[in-house]
Design a protein around this motif. Structure first.
Motif, mmCIF file in Angstrom:
data_model
loop_
_atom_site.group_PDB
_atom_site.id
_atom_site.type_symbol
_atom_site.label_atom_id
_atom_site.label_comp_id
_atom_site.label_asym_id
_atom_site.label_seq_id
_atom_site.Cartn_x
_atom_site.Cartn_y
_atom_site.Cartn_z
ATOM 1 N N GLN A 77 0.826 -1.204 0.000
ATOM 2 C CA GLN A 77 0.000 0.000 0.000
ATOM 3 C C GLN A 77 0.863 1.257 0.000
ATOM 4 O O GLN A 77 0.563 2.222 -0.717
ATOM 5 N N ALA A 78 1.946 1.241 0.764
ATOM 6 C CA ALA A 78 2.840 2.392 0.819
ATOM 7 C C ALA A 78 3.512 2.643 -0.527
ATOM 8 O O ALA A 78 3.820 3.795 -0.879
ATOM 9 N N ALA A 79 3.717 1.548 -1.280
ATOM 10 C CA ALA A 79 4.343 1.671 -2.599
ATOM 11 C C ALA A 79 3.327 1.987 -3.695
ATOM 12 O O ALA A 79 3.702 2.132 -4.867
ATOM 13 N N GLY A 80 2.055 2.100 -3.306
ATOM 14 C CA GLY A 80 1.012 2.401 -4.282
ATOM 15 C C GLY A 80 0.684 1.236 -5.194
ATOM 16 O O GLY A 80 0.242 1.435 -6.335
ATOM 17 N N GLU A 81 0.900 -0.006 -4.708
ATOM 18 C CA GLU A 81 0.650 -1.194 -5.519
ATOM 19 C C GLU A 81 -0.512 -2.002 -4.943
ATOM 20 O O GLU A 81 -0.756 -1.995 -3.735
ATOM 21 N N TYR A 82 -1.207 -2.705 -5.823
ATOM 22 C CA TYR A 82 -2.309 -3.568 -5.402
ATOM 23 C C TYR A 82 -1.750 -4.926 -4.990
ATOM 24 O O TYR A 82 -0.787 -5.429 -5.586
ATOM 25 N N ILE A 83 -2.383 -5.524 -3.989
ATOM 26 C CA ILE A 83 -1.921 -6.817 -3.500
ATOM 27 C C ILE A 83 -3.122 -7.711 -3.191
ATOM 28 O O ILE A 83 -4.140 -7.246 -2.682
ATOM 29 N N PHE A 84 -3.021 -8.973 -3.566
ATOM 30 C CA PHE A 84 -3.997 -9.983 -3.170
ATOM 31 C C PHE A 84 -3.222 -11.257 -2.877
ATOM 32 O O PHE A 84 -1.988 -11.266 -2.954
ATOM 33 N N GLY A 85 -3.898 -12.329 -2.500
ATOM 34 C CA GLY A 85 -3.157 -13.486 -2.027
ATOM 35 C C GLY A 85 -3.705 -14.816 -2.487
ATOM 36 O O GLY A 85 -4.810 -14.916 -3.027
ATOM 37 N N MET A 86 -2.891 -15.854 -2.262
ATOM 38 C CA MET A 86 -3.363 -17.224 -2.413
ATOM 39 C C MET A 86 -2.793 -18.059 -1.276
ATOM 40 O O MET A 86 -1.673 -17.850 -0.816
ATOM 41 N N THR A 87 -3.619 -18.965 -0.788
ATOM 42 C CA THR A 87 -3.194 -19.954 0.193
ATOM 43 C C THR A 87 -3.968 -21.219 -0.120
ATOM 44 O O THR A 87 -4.700 -21.277 -1.107
ATOM 45 N N HIS A 88 -3.822 -22.242 0.702
ATOM 46 C CA HIS A 88 -4.445 -23.516 0.330
ATOM 47 C C HIS A 88 -5.824 -23.733 0.946
ATOM 48 O O HIS A 88 -6.789 -24.061 0.252
ATOM 49 N N HIS A 89 -5.937 -23.558 2.247
ATOM 50 C CA HIS A 89 -7.200 -23.867 2.919
ATOM 51 C C HIS A 89 -8.188 -22.709 2.806
ATOM 52 O O HIS A 89 -7.797 -21.542 2.838
ATOM 53 N N PRO A 90 -9.478 -23.024 2.672
ATOM 54 C CA PRO A 90 -10.486 -21.965 2.505
ATOM 55 C C PRO A 90 -10.560 -21.058 3.726
ATOM 56 O O PRO A 90 -10.560 -21.520 4.864
ATOM 57 N N SER A 91 -10.645 -19.768 3.472
ATOM 58 C CA SER A 91 -10.735 -18.792 4.554
ATOM 59 C C SER A 91 -12.173 -18.394 4.845
ATOM 60 O O SER A 91 -12.429 -17.664 5.804
#
Length: 452
Positions: A185-199
């Motif tokens: 966020q500080a760098a002005g970039e978008y971020i999302f994620g992936m993991t294995h187990h459902p959240s």
């Protein structure tokens, strides 16, 4: 525009030499998995303007060294063709019994049954994400951040936990995750994620029957991530297709995008398209794969394979509870839960194999509330369809349909009996809970998310 594909739960099976009798495990097409993966990778290589493939865990069937060799050979070929692969591993990818047999912590002398140990995975898959990572998590040794393109970052999160009772993030890993979100966020970039187990639960039934298969502390975890600014997490493990949106009490939106196993029904993967702050997610089916499918299309083969297991489950519920407990893992139900409830399961199994919806209504003194079009339906066949629909993300029987009305009529009659046992599992509204198993108004095949 940036385009990515996501495969999950490839469960690649291989032995050298292959056994004479090929195995079957749950609703995964194990023997067919090399052919399915080869076909999917060929589609990916042929896809224009798409250079990144996400692999979100359970890459192999059970962590055997032969499986890793066969899989890595394929991934290196894709990489050599100029494509990029970002992978995380999960609990199917290593020998989980090591801690029980090696409590001293000393290095093992040999691999049990040829399986890979967890600490070996980082080096094996180092070229597929960690090598080019812009940040790595020292707290777990496996999680990392990938720079997808200028302006876009991906959190690649390993959630093995202790590999058994808890799969999630401890305090140190969570602190690292939150720091990475803040840094993006500080760098002005978008971020999302992936993991294995459902959240988030891919179906309301999931945390009721198999809470250990959820991301550890999932409610608190997703609230923390959403409030920190993470808008979505791509997950797997459940083998179900689901897109679950929530809004935290603080008003922050969040989506869990749970994807079904590549090697099981319905045989699909996700397509991600990024443009500005907009993330578009769609779903695509595997076109075909080289296997003797008896004249069936790929989709028909996945469905037939899935249905045959479901039928075996229903028949086992009536006649062979131990066989049912062996099959239950394929649907994320604990075998002990099945054996503990053998009497009601057996009685229900014998009954469901014969009764119609109208007959069930007569037994429960609510036939008049069962719409006529639904009365001739076999409860067994309807049950098969409902479970299949849950896995395919097609829960379309709303409260105004004949089936939806029938479910509600039966639910109201059974509520006095189910209120207490389901209440212990956190269910407060029995009719609403049962209706939720056949109806989900939010689409599970596509969504548009604002990452800002």
């Amino acid at each position: 525009m940036l385009k990515l594909w996501q495969f999950t739960d490839t469960h690649f099976y291989q032995r050298d030499p292959m056994p004479a009798e090929l195995p079957r495990s749950g609703q995964k097409c194990m023997a067919e998995s090399p052919a399915i993966l080869d076909a999917a990778l060929a589609e990916f290589l042929a896809e224009p303007d798409c250079d990144i493939l996400l692999l979100s865990g359970d890459l192999t069937c059970d962590g055997h060294a032969d499986e890793h060799r066969g899989l890595l050979e394929r991934l290196h070929k894709v990489q050599a063709a100029g494509k990029r692969i970002l992978a995380i591993t999960a609990t199917h990818d290593y020998d989980q019994a090591k801690q029980e047999r090696n409590e001293t912590g000393l290095p093992p002398l040999e691999h049990p049954e040829g399986k890979v140990f967890r600490e070996e995975l980082r080096e094996l898959y180092y070229a597929f994400g960690p090598q080019d990572a812009i940040a790595r998590c020292e707290a777990d040794g496996f999680s990392y951040v990938a720079q997808l393109a200028p302006g876009y970052r991906l959190l690649c999160l390993n959630d093995d936990g202790n590999g058994r009772s808890f799969c999630g993030f401890d305090e140190n890993v969570m602190a690292w995750i939150l720091a990475q979100i803040a840094e993006a966020q500080a760098a002005g970039e978008y971020i999302f994620g992936m993991t294995h187990h459902p959240s988030q639960p891919p179906t309301p039934l999931y945390p009721v029957v198999s809470k250990r298969d959820m991301l550890g502390n999932w409610e608190e975890c997703t609230r923390t991530l959403a409030n920190a600014g993470l808008r979505c997490l791509f997950t797997g493990h459940s083998h179900m297709l689901n897109i679950e949106p929530i809004v935290t009490p603080e008003g922050n939106p969040y989506w869990d995008i749970n994807t079904s196993a590549l090697v099981g029904y319905p045989g699909v993967f996700r397509v991600l398209e990024l443009e500005g702050s907009l993330l578009k997610v769609s779903t695509r089916a595997i076109k075909d794969f080289q296997w003797e499918k008896g004249g069936l299309s790929a989709g028909e083969y996945f469905k037939t394979y899935f249905d045959s297991l479901l039928r075996e489950i229903i028949e086992s519920a009536a006649n062979d509870i131990h066989r049912l407990s062996q099959l239950s893992g394929g649907f994320s139900v604990d075998a002990k839960t099945v054996l503990k409830n053998r009497l009601p399961i057996t009685l229900a199994g014998k009954f469901f194999n014969k009764v119609t919806v109208g007959g069930l209504g007569t037994l429960l003194w609510c036939r008049c509330k069962i719409p006529k079009p639904a009365r001739p339906l076999s409860v067994k066949e309807l049950f098969l369809e409902i479970i299949r629909n849950i896995f395919a993300g097609e829960e379309h029987y709303g409260p105004d349909t004949p089936v939806g009305k029938s479910v509600l009529a039966v639910a109201h009659r059974l509520e006095p009996l189910l209120r207490k046992p389901l209440g212990k599992l956190g269910v407060t509204d029995v009719p609403a809970f049962l209706l939720s198993l056949v109806y989900d108004e939010s689409p599970d095949d596509a969504v548009e998310i604002d990452l800002a």
